[in-house]
Structures are given as structure tokens and as C-alpha cells.
Design a protein around this motif. Structure first.
Motif, PDB file in Angstrom:
ATOM      1  N   LYS A  37     -43.007  22.963  26.102  1.00 54.54           N
ATOM      2  CA  LYS A  37     -43.684  22.175  27.466  1.00 54.54           C
ATOM      3  C   LYS A  37     -43.616  20.956  27.779  1.00 54.54           C
ATOM      4  CE  LYS A  37     -47.415  23.119  30.876  1.00 54.54           C
ATOM      5  NZ  LYS A  37     -47.909  22.143  31.684  1.00 54.54           N
ATOM      6  N   HIS A  38     -43.134  20.416  28.315  1.00 55.60           N
ATOM      7  CA  HIS A  38     -42.407  19.099  28.172  1.00 55.60           C
ATOM      8  C   HIS A  38     -44.258  17.794  29.184  1.00 55.60           C
ATOM      9  CE1 HIS A  38     -40.169  15.181  30.433  1.00 55.60           C
ATOM     10  NE2 HIS A  38     -40.745  15.077  29.140  1.00 55.60           N
ATOM     11  N   ALA A  39     -44.385  17.296  29.054  1.00 55.13           N
ATOM     12  CA  ALA A  39     -45.804  16.345  29.801  1.00 55.13           C
ATOM     13  C   ALA A  39     -44.801  15.056  31.099  1.00 55.13           C
ATOM     14  CB  ALA A  39     -46.814  16.052  29.158  1.00 55.13           C
ATOM     15  N   TRP A  40     -44.425  14.686  30.716  1.00 59.30           N
ATOM     16  CA  TRP A  40     -43.970  13.115  30.791  1.00 59.30           C
ATOM     17  C   TRP A  40     -42.585  12.624  30.667  1.00 59.30           C
ATOM     18  CZ3 TRP A  40     -46.988   8.327  31.861  1.00 59.30           C
ATOM     19  CH2 TRP A  40     -45.841   7.304  33.564  1.00 59.30           C
ATOM     20  N   GLY A  41     -41.739  12.156  31.462  1.00 57.96           N
ATOM     21  CA  GLY A  41     -40.956  10.785  30.504  1.00 57.96           C
ATOM     22  C   GLY A  41     -39.251  12.012  31.170  1.00 57.96           C
ATOM     23  N   VAL A  42     -38.267  11.101  31.146  1.00 50.34           N
ATOM     24  CA  VAL A  42     -38.466   9.598  29.975  1.00 50.34           C
ATOM     25  C   VAL A  42     -38.304   8.166  31.259  1.00 50.34           C
ATOM     26  CG1 VAL A  42     -36.642   7.847  28.513  1.00 50.34           C
ATOM     27  CG2 VAL A  42     -36.801  11.078  28.355  1.00 50.34           C
ATOM     28  N   GLY A  43     -39.154   7.893  30.254  1.00 47.62           N
ATOM     29  CA  GLY A  43     -39.586   6.326  31.501  1.00 47.62           C
ATOM     30  C   GLY A  43     -40.020   5.415  30.634  1.00 47.62           C
ATOM     31  N   ARG A  44     -40.430   3.889  30.832  1.00 44.11           N
ATOM     32  CA  ARG A  44     -40.402   2.817  30.692  1.00 44.11           C
ATOM     33  C   ARG A  44     -41.520   2.061  31.046  1.00 44.11           C
ATOM     34  NH1 ARG A  44     -38.743  -0.556  26.714  1.00 44.11           N
ATOM     35  NH2 ARG A  44     -36.067  -1.139  27.238  1.00 44.11           N
ATOM     36  N   HIS A  45     -42.718   2.254  30.009  1.00 47.13           N
ATOM     37  CA  HIS A  45     -44.281   1.903  30.250  1.00 47.13           C
ATOM     38  C   HIS A  45     -44.360   0.492  30.869  1.00 47.13           C
ATOM     39  CE1 HIS A  45     -46.757   5.041  28.969  1.00 47.13           C
ATOM     40  NE2 HIS A  45     -46.130   5.501  28.106  1.00 47.13           N
ATOM     41  N   LEU A  46     -45.273   0.289  30.762  1.00 46.93           N
ATOM     42  CA  LEU A  46     -45.402  -1.607  31.969  1.00 46.93           C
ATOM     43  C   LEU A  46     -45.959  -2.088  30.875  1.00 46.93           C
ATOM     44  CD1 LEU A  46     -45.235  -3.230  34.237  1.00 46.93           C
ATOM     45  CD2 LEU A  46     -47.008  -2.850  35.123  1.00 46.93           C
ATOM     46  N   LEU A  47     -47.510  -1.290  30.448  1.00 46.93           N
ATOM     47  CA  LEU A  47     -47.906  -2.104  29.499  1.00 46.93           C
ATOM     48  C   LEU A  47     -47.514  -1.498  28.113  1.00 46.93           C
ATOM     49  CD1 LEU A  47     -51.438  -2.459  31.111  1.00 46.93           C
ATOM     50  CD2 LEU A  47     -49.121  -4.167  31.292  1.00 46.93           C
ATOM     51  N   GLY A  48     -47.077  -3.016  27.172  1.00 42.66           N
ATOM     52  CA  GLY A  48     -46.552  -2.154  26.333  1.00 42.66           C
ATOM     53  C   GLY A  48     -44.723  -2.658  26.051  1.00 42.66           C
ATOM     54  N   SER A  49     -44.203  -2.308  26.989  1.00 41.56           N
ATOM     55  CA  SER A  49     -42.743  -1.626  27.532  1.00 41.56           C
ATOM     56  C   SER A  49     -41.986  -0.729  26.567  1.00 41.56           C
ATOM     57  CB  SER A  49     -41.911  -3.147  27.196  1.00 41.56           C
ATOM     58  OG  SER A  49     -42.899  -4.034  27.900  1.00 41.56           O
ATOM     59  N   GLN A  50     -42.947   0.459  25.507  1.00 38.87           N
ATOM     60  CA  GLN A  50     -41.810   1.464  25.639  1.00 38.87           C
ATOM     61  C   GLN A  50     -41.466   2.078  26.428  1.00 38.87           C
ATOM     62  OE1 GLN A  50     -45.428   1.270  25.314  1.00 38.87           O
ATOM     63  NE2 GLN A  50     -46.413   0.953  23.240  1.00 38.87           N
ATOM     64  N   ILE A  51     -39.852   3.048  25.949  1.00 36.92           N
ATOM     65  CA  ILE A  51     -39.311   3.931  26.257  1.00 36.92           C
ATOM     66  C   ILE A  51     -40.789   5.147  25.452  1.00 36.92           C
ATOM     67  CG2 ILE A  51     -37.492   4.823  26.336  1.00 36.92           C
ATOM     68  CD1 ILE A  51     -35.705   2.694  26.602  1.00 36.92           C
ATOM     69  N   PHE A  52     -41.162   6.070  27.121  1.00 40.39           N
ATOM     70  CA  PHE A  52     -41.553   7.581  26.805  1.00 40.39           C
ATOM     71  C   PHE A  52     -40.787   8.392  26.575  1.00 40.39           C
ATOM     72  CE2 PHE A  52     -43.313   8.049  30.062  1.00 40.39           C
ATOM     73  CZ  PHE A  52     -42.399   7.124  30.975  1.00 40.39           C
ATOM     74  N   ASP A  53     -41.455   9.510  26.109  1.00 44.82           N
ATOM     75  CA  ASP A  53     -41.388  10.926  26.482  1.00 44.82           C
ATOM     76  C   ASP A  53     -42.127  11.467  26.552  1.00 44.82           C
ATOM     77  OD1 ASP A  53     -39.689  13.087  28.033  1.00 44.82           O
ATOM     78  OD2 ASP A  53     -38.916  13.771  25.742  1.00 44.82           O
ATOM     79  N   ASP A  91     -38.946   1.186  20.907  1.00 48.14           N
ATOM     80  CA  ASP A  91     -38.965  -0.626  21.983  1.00 48.14           C
ATOM     81  C   ASP A  91     -40.501  -0.748  22.097  1.00 48.14           C
ATOM     82  OD1 ASP A  91     -37.853  -2.659  22.662  1.00 48.14           O
ATOM     83  OD2 ASP A  91     -37.339  -2.274  24.616  1.00 48.14           O
ATOM     84  N   SER A  92     -41.211  -1.243  21.322  1.00 52.48           N
ATOM     85  CA  SER A  92     -42.480  -1.728  21.383  1.00 52.48           C
ATOM     86  C   SER A  92     -42.496  -2.935  21.519  1.00 52.48           C
ATOM     87  CB  SER A  92     -43.336  -1.430  20.410  1.00 52.48           C
ATOM     88  OG  SER A  92     -44.612  -1.688  21.323  1.00 52.48           O
ATOM     89  N   ASP A  93     -43.758  -3.673  22.531  1.00 55.05           N
ATOM     90  CA  ASP A  93     -43.383  -5.170  22.915  1.00 55.05           C
ATOM     91  C   ASP A  93     -43.875  -5.167  21.364  1.00 55.05           C
ATOM     92  OD1 ASP A  93     -42.396  -6.221  25.112  1.00 55.05           O
ATOM     93  OD2 ASP A  93     -44.315  -5.393  26.153  1.00 55.05           O
ATOM     94  N   LYS A  94     -44.460  -6.300  20.952  1.00 55.51           N
ATOM     95  CA  LYS A  94     -44.558  -6.964  19.185  1.00 55.51           C
ATOM     96  C   LYS A  94     -45.583  -8.205  19.615  1.00 55.51           C
ATOM     97  CE  LYS A  94     -42.678  -3.460  16.668  1.00 55.51           C
ATOM     98  NZ  LYS A  94     -43.388  -2.679  15.597  1.00 55.51           N
ATOM     99  N   PHE A  95     -46.219  -8.675  19.504  1.00 54.44           N
ATOM    100  CA  PHE A  95     -46.895  -9.453  19.696  1.00 54.44           C
ATOM    101  C   PHE A  95     -47.682 -10.083  18.085  1.00 54.44           C
ATOM    102  CE2 PHE A  95     -48.826  -8.099  23.912  1.00 54.44           C
ATOM    103  CZ  PHE A  95     -47.730  -8.610  24.709  1.00 54.44           C
ATOM    104  N   THR A  96     -47.581 -11.898  17.764  1.00 58.85           N
ATOM    105  CA  THR A  96     -48.615 -12.157  17.325  1.00 58.85           C
ATOM    106  C   THR A  96     -50.401 -12.267  17.484  1.00 58.85           C
ATOM    107  OG1 THR A  96     -47.882 -14.354  17.448  1.00 58.85           O
ATOM    108  CG2 THR A  96     -46.708 -13.021  16.280  1.00 58.85           C
TER     109      THR A  96
END
Ligand SMILES: [Fe+2]
Length: 374
Positions: free
Chosen positions: A269-285, A300-305
Motif C-alpha cells: 500500500k502506497h502512502a504518499w509521493g514522490v515529492g520534495r519536502h520543504l523543510l529538509g528538502s528531501q525527495i520522498f516516497d 537529497d537531505s539538506d545538511k547543516f553544521t
């Protein structure tokens, strides 16, 4: 007050200096990453088949638990045992054995014991204010190794593939590692404080309801100058204490999309996707496991120090993604049975920080259609 009438400069300043969300200067220990999630399932055979199609590989288990891993990480990233369908906790890797010793000295913590299904690893069991078991773990680390490089793409005038075709392999997605876990909690501020105090997590993004009241925080590990994922643990205000989802990093977009083909072909069962998040910027499924819990593939998550200050924004369903299909109505909301409703009311009455006004603000924030055209 309408969202557009709120002074966001003021709200951002107030939230960033809110003592309830301020990073702890001297936490008991420092988490370096999430290590694993634990579940029990009545039908472990079916769960195992789903996990294999999701891209996790079974590795030797122990003590009545089955273990599944990616190509790297702090031991296996998904642990499964026979039992009632339930979330059984999460593991956070800490920076040293000395951290385990400090955590073991905390009230209600276990002593240091061998880590489950992880030869050479050790763990300390704690309980967060929402009642979740949280395992601090330390031991041998395996750098995630991708079995193939990301696909070459012919983009604009950068020619990377000449006289050759694009043929990503038809197979389950490749899980490299576990990336984050998301929890819904009744006592939001207490829980956030607990993770900051015990594991040194710091906020990357804080989302607010009402007139600037924090209700969701994306927290990352503090590894100084070393870049880390935008979020490792996410705590969201809820009327129930619940597991929302766990997210596993894959190779590239095609890995996720072929993984979707694979899971669809197997009837899951699929839940949601494919898309790109806003906070964190990941492509998700997102996918539902056999009992309906959500597991996410991402790249492709944002990476922070440690230098990056927290951003503040209003909580909304539309703010979950930059692009992608509409968020399904059942994505975050549990199906409200009469007994769950009673439980929610009891939780709100018993909580020192949750109020019916906050519930109303929360419902208003998520009820807005995600896009004007939906
Ligand atoms: Fe996620």
C-alpha cells in the motif's frame, strides 16, 4: 489572528529565544545519528516480506528478534519481534562509551548491556516523557556504501551519457541507512527538552500554530563542523503519543522511483509521493507497512553544521512539500475510533501543557487545503 497578520520577525525572535526550545549547552550525551527503530508484529512473516520489498536486508538476529539492515549504519536499522502490533522504540547512536556511562547513571535508565542484534555494540535503555523506549547505542560503525553510483543525466548542456541508455535496475530500492524518526506526542515541550538534554539535539526548523506557538520541531545532531542531516528526530504535537514514520536513505531519485514500481508490483500500500519536502528538502516516497505504519524512502537531505540557526514557520499541510501529489487525507491523522477519542480527551485533561485551545489551533493549521487548487 490571521496568519498573514502575524509579525514573523517578532515570532521568529520569540521562538528562537524560547527557553523551552533552547539547545542545552551541556547535554548528558551527544547523539551522532539515529541507529534503529523497533517494532513488534503479529505476522512477522508478512512484515519480513514487506521489509525485503522495501529494500532492507535481513541479517542475523538474536534474543527472539529479527534484524534488518541497510548497506551501512550503527548495527541493523530495523528490529522486529513477534507480538502485538506496536512501535517498540528507537535507537540513537552516541559519540562514545563514556556517553553510555553518563546515560546509564540517569534516573530510570538501564545499565550498559549488549546491544540487540549488533555484535560488539552496547546499549542503555531510557524512556522518553511520551513513554517511548529510547536506546542509546554505541559500537562498530559501517559507512553506508552504495552498490552503484547515482545515475548520469544529460542536463542542459552537460552531456554525461552519449550513445548509451538510462536503465536503472528493476529491483527494490537500496536502503543505505536509517535517516530519521518522527513521533507524535502529547507533552510537546517536555519531550523536546528531554531529547535536547539527554542527546544534545538542536532545532533546525520550528513550526508554530495559533499566533506563533511552537508545535513541531525538526531536530538534528550537534556534531560541530561536521555536516549532518537536517533532522534526525522530529517531535510533533498530537493528542496521542504515537509513532509517525521512519525514513531510510536511498541512492537517487531513480532508486526511489524504481523502488516504488517494485513495491506496487508486489501489491503493497502506497502512502504518499514522490515529492520534495520543504523543510529538509528531501525527495520522498512513503509506504504503509502491512499494519499501516509509514516508512519513507528519501534522498537529497539538506545538511547543516552546528552554525545554522533554527528557522521558524507556520505549521500547515501545504508546508510539507514543494512539489508532489496532494497529501492524502489520512496521511497524518489516525483513524479516530470512539476509544481513541476518549484516550485523546483523557490525554489533554491529564497533560500540564496541552489545552483544548491548542488542539483547536492545531486542527486549524492542518485543515487548510495544501494548495489553493485542491
Ligand atoms: Fe520524514
Amino acid at each position: 489572528m490571521a496568519k498573514e497578520n502575524i509579525d514573523w520577525t517578532k515570532v521568529t525572535q520569540a521562538v528562537r529565544t524560547d527557553v523551552r526550545l533552547r539547545a542545552t549547552p551541556n547535554p548528558v550525551a551527544r547523539a551522532v545519528d539515529i541507529a534503529h527503530v523497533r517494532f513488534s508484529r503479529q505476522d512477522v512473516m508478512k512484515q519480513g516480506r514487506f521489509l525485503a520489498d522495501f529494500g532492507l536486508r535481513e541479517v542475523p538476529g538474536s534474543d527472539g528478534w529479527q534484524a534488518f539492515g541497510g548497506t551501512g549504519g550503527y548495527g541493523p536499522c530495523y528490529l522486529l519481534q513477534q507480538g502485538e502490533d506496536a512501535f517498540m522504540g528507537l535507537g540513537l547512536a552516541v559519540s562514545s562509551r563514556a556517553d553510555l556511562e553518563k546515560l546509564a547513571a540517569q534516573r530510570n535508565a538501564s545499565g550498559i548491556e549488549p546491544a540487540l542484534c549488533w555484535p560488539g555494540g552496547e546499549q542503555v535503555r531510557l524512556t522518553d516523557p511520551a513513554g517511548n523506549s529510547v536506546y542509546a547505542v554505541h559500537g562498530p560503525f559501517v559507512e553506508a556504501a552504495s552498490p552503484r553510483p547515482p545515475l548520469n543525466q544529460n542536463l542542459d548542456n552537460v552531456l554525461q551519457r552519449l550513445n548509451d541508455m538510462q536503465r536503472p535496475p528493476e529491483q527494490a530500492a537500496t536502503v543505505l541507512r536509517l535517516g530519521h524518526g518522527v513521533l507524535g506526542v502529547v507533552d510537546f515541550f517536555r519531550c523536546v527538552r528531554w531529547y535536547m538534554d539527554h542527546f544534545g539535539l538542536v532545532p533546525s526548523d520550528i513550526q508554530t500554530i495559533g499566533e506563533g506557538d511552537p508545535a513541531l520541531v525538526f531536530m538534528r545532531c550537534n556534531r560541530g563542523d561536521m555536516p549532518v542531516d537536517h533532522h534526525t528526530v522530529v517531535i510533533a504535537q498530537n493528542v496521542l503519543n504515537l509513532f509517525s514514520h521512519a525514513a531510510f536513505e536511498c541512492i537517487d531519485l531513480d532508486d526511489i522511483a524504481m523502488g516504488q514500481e517494485w513495491l506496487m508490483s508486489r501489491g503493497w500500500k502506497h502512502a504518499w509521493g514522490v515529492g520534495r519536502h520543504l523543510l529538509g528538502s528531501q525527495i520522498f516516497d512513503y509506504w504503509r507497512d502491512p499494519v499501516g505504519d509509514k516508512l519513507e524512502h528519501f534522498v537529497d537531505s539538506d545538511k547543516f553544521t552546528a552554525d545554522k540557526p533554527a528557522d521558524v514557520s507556520p505549521l500547515s499541510t501545504g508546508g510539507l512539500y514543494q512539489w508532489g501529489p496532494p497529501v492524502p487525507a489520512d496521511f497524518e491523522k489516525p483513524r479516530m475510533t470512539p476509544s481513541l477519542l476518549w484516550k485523546a480527551i483523557r490525554n489533554i485533561r491529564a497533560s500540564e501543557e496541552m489545552t483544548f485551545t491548542r488542539v483547536k489551533d492545531l486542527m486549524r493549521a492542518v485543515a487548510t487545503p495544501p494548495r489553493p487548487w485542491h
